[in-house]
Design an enzyme around this catalytic site. Sequence first.
Site, mmCIF file in Angstrom:
data_model
loop_
_atom_site.group_PDB
_atom_site.id
_atom_site.type_symbol
_atom_site.label_atom_id
_atom_site.label_comp_id
_atom_site.label_asym_id
_atom_site.label_seq_id
_atom_site.Cartn_x
_atom_site.Cartn_y
_atom_site.Cartn_z
ATOM 1 C CG ASP A 182 -11.417 7.544 -5.194
ATOM 2 O OD1 ASP A 182 -10.476 6.724 -5.173
ATOM 3 O OD2 ASP A 182 -12.296 7.584 -4.311
ATOM 4 C CD GLU A 183 -7.643 12.535 -6.134
ATOM 5 O OE1 GLU A 183 -6.631 12.917 -5.507
ATOM 6 O OE2 GLU A 183 -8.373 11.594 -5.763
ATOM 7 C CE1 TYR A 205 -3.020 3.050 0.605
ATOM 8 C CE2 TYR A 205 -3.684 2.072 2.692
ATOM 9 C CZ TYR A 205 -3.811 3.059 1.738
ATOM 10 O OH TYR A 205 -4.745 4.053 1.920
ATOM 11 C CE LYS A 256 -6.293 1.712 -1.248
ATOM 12 N NZ LYS A 256 -5.935 3.147 -1.150
#
Length: 308
Positions: free
Chosen positions: A193-194, A137, A167
């Site tokens: 997400d953006e 991550y 990730k």
Amino acid sequence: MTSRLEIWAATPAPFDPEGRLDVSVIPEQVERLRSSGVHGAFVNGTTGEFSALSTAERREVADAWAAACPDGFGLALHVGGTDPAGVRELAAHAESIGVDYIATVAPYYGEAPTLELLVRYLAMVSGSAPGTPLCYYHIPSMTGSSYAPSAVVAAAAETVPALSSVKFTDGDLGELDRIREAAVGITVFLGRDELLPAALSFGVRVVVGSLFNSLAAVAHQVTGAYDRGEHELAFELHRPFREIADLAARHGGLGFVKELLNELGPDLGRPRPPWGPVPDVDRAVAVELAKRLRAPIAAAEAAERTAE
């Protein structure tokens, strides 16, 4: 579905009005995700406020998700932390309940001084769950890690055989591409997400993020438009993600996002310190934003149901 995007939602931690863990709401979380086109849950991560939870609380959350997830719905558990014994316990527990993969951030509050030590840390985590795929991550905004994830993957490829994915919660999409070239068979989950439309142009097809708790159907619509070559439409459909990111940066970060998700449902309680309580003035911004988002979310979900 009209898109080929695989969506994992980074789920918030559920608290009652007194700030105590309340796992009774997790079945409602699961149903909300399933009904909106999410493929799996990424639990006890940053959105899940893992650093504000005890090891016992993280185990309780994990058990509740494992009990609530139906066959075919994915479950991933983040097990990283600052207590090595607790990390090993969480990894072993995750394997015992049969999760799809475990994840860990790099050591933080002082990063590993060498790449070799970071890889040894990953090997320690994986060694406690040797039969479970491991996700590294990468979220330098939280961990402060200065190591390029492509270098981590290349160094760990031989010594951490369970390492299967990264990730990637960062903005350098060139580095995202380098991760895939660093070792054979590594999946890269976009964690920003953006940046979805840009990431689609890099061939990203698997995402993990907090906003997919409410906006998964919108993300499917974005991807469908992109795949049809309607790139301007894809960018316009994606606007809510960018607006949320902008407002979160100005009104409380992770705490603001949780309050927004609470408004969109289900309500999972106020965020714990240091992300909460969110000041009333910032919370009011989240409430107003949720009012404006309900219509496009409902429209996207209706369109996805029609397309199924």
